[in-house]
Every structure is written in C-alpha cells, then in structure tokens.
Design an enzyme around this catalytic site. Structure first.
Site, PDB file in Angstrom:
ATOM      1  N   ARG A   1       4.700  16.514  -9.888  1.00 32.57           N
ATOM      2  CA  ARG A   1       3.517  15.870 -10.470  1.00 32.57           C
ATOM      3  C   ARG A   1       2.827  16.864 -11.396  1.00 32.57           C
ATOM      4  O   ARG A   1       2.476  17.966 -10.956  1.00 32.57           O
ATOM      5  CB  ARG A   1       2.513  15.462  -9.391  1.00 32.57           C
ATOM      6  CG  ARG A   1       3.080  14.630  -8.245  1.00 32.57           C
ATOM      7  CD  ARG A   1       3.007  13.143  -8.520  1.00 32.57           C
ATOM      8  NE  ARG A   1       3.728  12.399  -7.493  1.00 32.57           N
ATOM      9  CZ  ARG A   1       3.152  11.606  -6.595  1.00 32.57           C
ATOM     10  NH1 ARG A   1       1.852  11.438  -6.605  1.00 32.57           N
ATOM     11  NH2 ARG A   1       3.892  10.974  -5.698  1.00 32.57           N
TER      12      ARG A   1
ATOM     13  N   GLU B   1      -0.032  17.692 -12.103  1.00 31.62           N
ATOM     14  CA  GLU B   1      -1.408  17.564 -11.620  1.00 31.62           C
ATOM     15  C   GLU B   1      -2.312  18.466 -12.426  1.00 31.62           C
ATOM     16  O   GLU B   1      -2.118  19.679 -12.462  1.00 31.62           O
ATOM     17  CB  GLU B   1      -1.513  17.964 -10.142  1.00 31.62           C
ATOM     18  CG  GLU B   1      -0.817  17.044  -9.172  1.00 31.62           C
ATOM     19  CD  GLU B   1      -1.564  15.735  -8.949  1.00 31.62           C
ATOM     20  OE1 GLU B   1      -2.661  15.538  -9.519  1.00 31.62           O
ATOM     21  OE2 GLU B   1      -1.024  14.903  -8.193  1.00 31.62           O
TER      22      GLU B   1
ATOM     23  N   ARG C   1      -5.278  21.163  -2.345  1.00 26.74           N
ATOM     24  CA  ARG C   1      -4.318  20.200  -1.787  1.00 26.74           C
ATOM     25  C   ARG C   1      -3.365  19.599  -2.811  1.00 26.74           C
ATOM     26  O   ARG C   1      -2.560  18.734  -2.478  1.00 26.74           O
ATOM     27  CB  ARG C   1      -5.044  19.102  -1.022  1.00 26.74           C
ATOM     28  CG  ARG C   1      -6.009  18.328  -1.863  1.00 26.74           C
ATOM     29  CD  ARG C   1      -6.963  17.555  -1.004  1.00 26.74           C
ATOM     30  NE  ARG C   1      -7.561  16.495  -1.800  1.00 26.74           N
ATOM     31  CZ  ARG C   1      -7.627  15.241  -1.449  1.00 26.74           C
ATOM     32  NH1 ARG C   1      -7.112  14.859  -0.298  1.00 26.74           N
ATOM     33  NH2 ARG C   1      -8.187  14.358  -2.211  1.00 26.74           N
ATOM     34  N   HIS C   2      -3.478  20.055  -4.067  1.00 29.85           N
ATOM     35  CA  HIS C   2      -2.570  19.567  -5.112  1.00 29.85           C
ATOM     36  C   HIS C   2      -1.688  20.699  -5.634  1.00 29.85           C
ATOM     37  O   HIS C   2      -2.196  21.775  -5.942  1.00 29.85           O
ATOM     38  CB  HIS C   2      -3.351  19.004  -6.296  1.00 29.85           C
ATOM     39  CG  HIS C   2      -4.015  17.702  -6.002  1.00 29.85           C
ATOM     40  ND1 HIS C   2      -5.338  17.612  -5.661  1.00 29.85           N
ATOM     41  CD2 HIS C   2      -3.530  16.438  -6.000  1.00 29.85           C
ATOM     42  CE1 HIS C   2      -5.649  16.337  -5.451  1.00 29.85           C
ATOM     43  NE2 HIS C   2      -4.568  15.603  -5.644  1.00 29.85           N
TER      44      HIS C   2
ATOM     45  N   GLU D   1      -5.927  12.581   3.208  1.00 28.19           N
ATOM     46  CA  GLU D   1      -4.766  11.696   3.103  1.00 28.19           C
ATOM     47  C   GLU D   1      -3.506  12.554   3.146  1.00 28.19           C
ATOM     48  O   GLU D   1      -3.372  13.498   2.375  1.00 28.19           O
ATOM     49  CB  GLU D   1      -4.841  10.958   1.757  1.00 28.19           C
ATOM     50  CG  GLU D   1      -3.590  10.164   1.444  1.00 28.19           C
ATOM     51  CD  GLU D   1      -3.384   9.990  -0.072  1.00 28.19           C
ATOM     52  OE1 GLU D   1      -4.368   9.717  -0.777  1.00 28.19           O
ATOM     53  OE2 GLU D   1      -2.231  10.138  -0.508  1.00 28.19           O
TER      54      GLU D   1
HETATM   55  P1  AMO Z   1       1.413   9.076  -3.313  1.00 30.88           P
HETATM   56  O1  AMO Z   1       1.329   9.277  -4.780  1.00 30.88           O
HETATM   57  O2  AMO Z   1       0.149   8.734  -2.597  1.00 30.88           O
HETATM   58  O3  AMO Z   1       2.415   7.894  -2.971  1.00 30.88           O
HETATM   59  O4  AMO Z   1       2.054  10.347  -2.663  1.00 30.88           O
HETATM   60  C1  AMO Z   1       2.431  10.351  -1.297  1.00 30.88           C
HETATM   61  C2  AMO Z   1       1.954  11.611  -0.603  1.00 30.88           C
HETATM   62  O5  AMO Z   1       2.470  12.747  -1.279  1.00 30.88           O
HETATM   63  C3  AMO Z   1       1.544  13.802  -1.203  1.00 30.88           C
HETATM   64  N1  AMO Z   1       1.192  14.254  -2.556  1.00 30.88           N
HETATM   65  C4  AMO Z   1       0.997  15.530  -2.910  1.00 30.88           C
HETATM   66  N2  AMO Z   1       1.060  16.670  -2.218  1.00 30.88           N
HETATM   67  C5  AMO Z   1       0.806  17.818  -2.875  1.00 30.88           C
HETATM   68  N3  AMO Z   1       0.508  17.893  -4.185  1.00 30.88           N
HETATM   69  C6  AMO Z   1       0.427  16.788  -4.930  1.00 30.88           C
HETATM   70  N4  AMO Z   1       0.164  16.876  -6.218  1.00 30.88           N
HETATM   71  C7  AMO Z   1       0.679  15.528  -4.286  1.00 30.88           C
HETATM   72  N5  AMO Z   1       0.700  14.236  -4.713  1.00 30.88           N
HETATM   73  C8  AMO Z   1       1.013  13.486  -3.645  1.00 30.88           C
HETATM   74  C9  AMO Z   1       0.329  13.284  -0.466  1.00 30.88           C
HETATM   75  C10 AMO Z   1       0.451  11.803  -0.629  1.00 30.88           C
HETATM   76  O6  AMO Z   1      -0.167  11.100   0.413  1.00 30.88           O
HETATM   77  N6  AMO Z   1       5.587   6.370  -3.746  1.00 30.88           N
HETATM   78  C11 AMO Z   1       4.359   6.513  -3.007  1.00 30.88           C
HETATM   79  C12 AMO Z   1       4.575   6.465  -1.511  1.00 30.88           C
HETATM   80  C13 AMO Z   1       5.065   5.134  -1.014  1.00 30.88           C
HETATM   81  O7  AMO Z   1       4.355   4.121  -1.230  1.00 30.88           O
HETATM   82  O8  AMO Z   1       6.128   5.118  -0.391  1.00 30.88           O
HETATM   83  C14 AMO Z   1       3.691   7.816  -3.425  1.00 30.88           C
HETATM   84  O9  AMO Z   1       4.274   8.693  -4.010  1.00 30.88           O
HETATM   85  O10 AMO Z   1       0.449  13.657   0.891  1.00 30.88           O
END
Ligand code: AMO
Length: 435
Positions: free
Chosen positions: A213, A215, A221-222, A358
């Site tokens: 991502r 981000e 947490r990202h 989350e």
């Molecule tokens: P979502 O985008 O909420 O859902 O991502 C799912 C989980 O991935 C983790 N996450 C991250 N962890 C660290 N850094 C990040 N940048 C980051 N982005 C996300 C989080 C989050 O809850 N396809 C859907 C899931 C589904 O519906 O099956 C999805 O990707 O813990």
C-alpha cells in the site's frame, strides 16, 4: 527484558570438553582472570580464563578481541555456582571467524535507550538482541498456528499474484510497476483472486503473503508492505458464518502463542491474555451513538477514525472485552465488492477490533454479476478494467465472503508493542526503503 538462560543442546560436550560458537558479547578482564561471555541463538555461556591456566598466546588473543567478534572456543566444561547455567568453559582452543569493527553502531547489551530509527538503520545488529529476536520467533510461531488452524477448518493454502493489472482497494494506495512497458501494480491485497477462486469449487482458501500500500500516512500502524492473512469461503448465509470461523482461528492462535510461545514471551516480559468469547458485536450505528455519548460527534456515514476506534476500545475494555466486532458499515464507506444490506445504506461488512484498533476487515461479497457491475459503476470504476475478475462471476459464482487480517497489527496488539515496525524485520514506509 532478560537474557534467556541458554539450553545446552548446541554445545557438543565430549568427555567434559566442549566447543561453543558465537559472538563475544562481553569481556571482563580482572587481571589474573578474564570472563568472556559468548552468545549464540540459545543464550549465553561464560568462558572463564584464569591467566595462569590458559596458554598465554590464546589468553592474549581472546581477551583483546573487540565485542561482537565471531569465534569458536573449545575447552573443558566445569560446573560453576557463579553462572546461571551452572557451567563454565575453560578455553584451550580458539578460532576467530570475524573480528567486529568498532565502535559498534548499536550496543547489544547496553542499557542505553537508542532511537528507534537508529535501531532500524542497523537492524541486523538490533536483531542480535534477544528481545528484538523474540518478536520474530513469535511471528514465526504465529504463522505456524495460522496454518494449523486453517487446515483444521478445511481451507486450502493458495498463492495469488503480487503483480497485478488492477487494484482492489482504491487507487490512492497503488504502487505502479513498469511491467514490460505496460502499467501494472503491486497487489494491495489478494481480494480479486481469492474471490475468483470461489467460482472454482475450491470452497475455502487462505493466503498469507505481502500486501503493498502506498500509504501516505506516517503512523505507528501503517506501513507500505505488510503481511496479509486472508481467508475466503463459499456457501455462506451471511457474514456471521465468516465471523464464526475467524473467532475460532483467533482463539486458537492466541492460545497457541500463550502456550507454545512462553519462552519468548518471557524474554519480552510480556503476558498475553486470551480474549473472552463470544466476541461481542456492535453495529457501526451503535458505535456512532456510543461515541456521541462520550462527546465525540461523528456524522452517520463517516469513518469512526483512529480516535473513535480507540474510544470504542476503552468502552469495550471496561466491559472486559479485548476483541470485538464492528459490523454493518455504511455501504458508501466500503469497497465495491462488499454486499449491500438490502434496502438499507449499510453493508454485510465487519471489522475485527483488538483493544481499540482494527486488525481485520471483511464481509460478504456481492456475488451477483449484474449487481456487481453496477456497484463498480456507482464507485466510479470502469468495469472494463475488471473484466478477468468479472468473468469469474458470469458463469456461476456461489455466495461467499472472507477477511483480511494485518498479521503485524495482530502481533503488535497481542504483544502490546508501540509500533508496527517492531514486528517487521525490515519495515517499508514513506521514508524507509533500506535496509
Ligand atoms: P483492508 O484494506 O481493511 O481490507 O485491509 C485488511 C487489514 O490489513 C491491515 N492493513 C495494514 N497493515 C499495515 N499497514 C497498512 N498500510 C495496512 N493496510 C491494511 C489491517 C486491515 O484490517 N481485501 C480487504 C479484506 C477483505 O475484505 O477480505 C482488505 O484488504 O489490519
């Protein structure tokens, strides 16, 4: 933090003689006697070198080595009431494999607090600390436990492409890649592929793989590369079937960490609590009201936000719940693939939150081809660029749904670490691409 008392299984002892290989952690020269602490993956061992009893040349070479040099030391093992292990080694042989440069970029045992950035810039050195390594031993155990739990639930482990032609989680966080002159992206999630597999008869699949991502938020947490633990299952009635499996899986892995990770938890001086079951469920709208009661106004339809999530975490903690669901988010807030709750502005979606954060989101998917195409259009996406995905829906797709869990977020919450980067060997974020 404590250094683990080593086990002796990797010291080969024959007739009271042993060889130990490792890093020189510390040398204490007391004139007539020197103590050298050798560290390996199992812990430490004291080498005791009385000047009168050890070959002078060996004594000189051994006791002048810089800290963190790599050696093999052979000698006689003796019982000792001065060491934790109850053993010490009197050296008679020394092989020096590598002399460490000095000063060290980072001390391994020094009690000084070092900036986290300095630790990450010198990660291999940082990983020599048992407490840093313990996190990754627990992460490895976590992966084993996930595999065990998923097998138990009849899921097949799959691997989907990480270079993809279209994103599933919104354009803002896509990393473009030049793919032989064509535009491609690093996969944000296995979303489209795990869903496509639901049309094949592979009814239950799971994957644990990197997700990317772009981000732009610099938070604890990202990160731009994390491990996504995904599950997808067919023949569900609604999202509650998925939540039931997830709850089982989560309890299994957390219990496993407590029971099988005890020695690493001890190094970290951490205690993990098994969450209470069943995990309670709040709807998104209930959360909005709860927050309003606490003085935080969120317009119905808006994101709960980090602060909102934290506050809900506090409210749930007061009721004794570490882990809980937030369900039925507004459809407008959710990706195109989430199924709408007929006749309402809400969706068949859920988040799993762990102490105010989350760690997972998921839900029932829209499996009806025509509805899915209009959902894409409503979101301003071009169905054309989703053709290969949509094809899987045209010829018979069962009802299905699933989840994505951020593996590091789960670990961070479980171990109460301050930053997601603590749970990643070589983290990637807006500012960090190396080491
Ligand atoms: P979502 O985008 O909420 O859902 O991502 C799912 C989980 O991935 C983790 N996450 C991250 N962890 C660290 N850094 C990040 N940048 C980051 N982005 C996300 C989080 C989050 O809850 N396809 C859907 C899931 C589904 O519906 O099956 C999805 O990707 O813990």
């Amino acid at each position: 933090m404590a250094f683990p008392v080593r086990d002796t299984s990797n010291i080969s002892i024959e007739d009271g003689n042993a060889t130990v290989r490792g890093w020189i952690q510390e040398i204490r020269n007391l004139g007539g006697i020197s103590f050298i602490i050798i560290r390996d993956r199992f812990g430490t061992l004291q080498v005791t070198a009385p000047k009168k009893k050890v070959d002078p040349e060996l004594f000189e070479r051994l006791t002048t080595l810089p800290r963190e040099s790599v050696v093999s030391i052979g000698g006689e093992v003796k019982g000792s009431n001065q060491t934790d292990l109850g053993l010490e080694l009197i050296p008679s042989e020394l092989a020096v494999h590598a002399i460490a440069d000095s000063p060290l970029p980072l001390g391994v045992v020094d009690k000084v607090n070092v900036e986290f950035d300095t630790r990450l810039n010198n990660r291999p050195m940082d990983l020599r600390k048992p407490e840093t390594r313990a996190v990754f031993s627990l992460k490895s155990l976590l992966c084993d436990l996930v595999a065990e739990a998923m097998r138990e639930h009849g899921f097949v482990n799959v691997h989907t492409p990480k270079m993809v032609a279209s994103g599933a989680e919104g354009g803002a966080t896509l990393f473009p890649v030049d793919y032989f002159g064509r535009k491609a992206y690093l996969a944000q999630s296995p979303q489209l592929y795990k869903q496509m597999l639901m049309s094949t008869g592979m009814d239950r699949v799971w994957e644990m793989a990197p997700a990317f991502r772009a981000e732009h938020s610099n938070t604890v947490r990202h990160v731009s590369e994390f491990i996504s633990f995904d599950g997808e299952m067919a023949w569900i009635d609604d999202q509650r079937d998925i939540m039931a499996v997830m709850e089982d899986v989560m309890q299994y892995v957390i219990k496993g960490i407590i029971e099988r990770g005890a020695e690493h938890l001890e190094v970290l001086d951490k205690e993990v609590q098994l969450p209470k079951t069943p995990y309670p469920t709040l709807t998104y709208s209930e959360c909005v009201s709860l927050l309003s009661e606490k003085g935080m106004e969120i317009a119905e339809g808006d994101d709960l936000g980090t602060e909102g999530e934290k506050l809900i975490g506090d409210i749930m903690a007061e009721k004794g719940h570490d882990m809980y669901w937030i369900v039925e988010y507004p459809t407008a807030e959710k990706p195109f693939y989430i199924m709408e709750k007929e006749g309402t502005p809400y969706s068949h979606s859920f988040d799993l939150d762990y102490r105010g954060q989350e760690i997972s989101s998921g839900g029932q998917r829209e499996h009806r081809y025509e509805v899915l195409v209009s959902r894409l259009e409503e979101k301003g996406l071009d169905p054309e660029s989703f053709t290969p995905y949509l094809e899987a829906f045209r010829y018979g797709m069962p009802p299905h749904g699933g989840w994505g869990i951020g593996l590091e977020r789960l670990l961070v919450k479980m171990l109460d670490l301050g930053n997601i980067r603590e749970a990643i060997l070589f983290p990637r974020d807006m500012h960090r691409l190396s080491p």
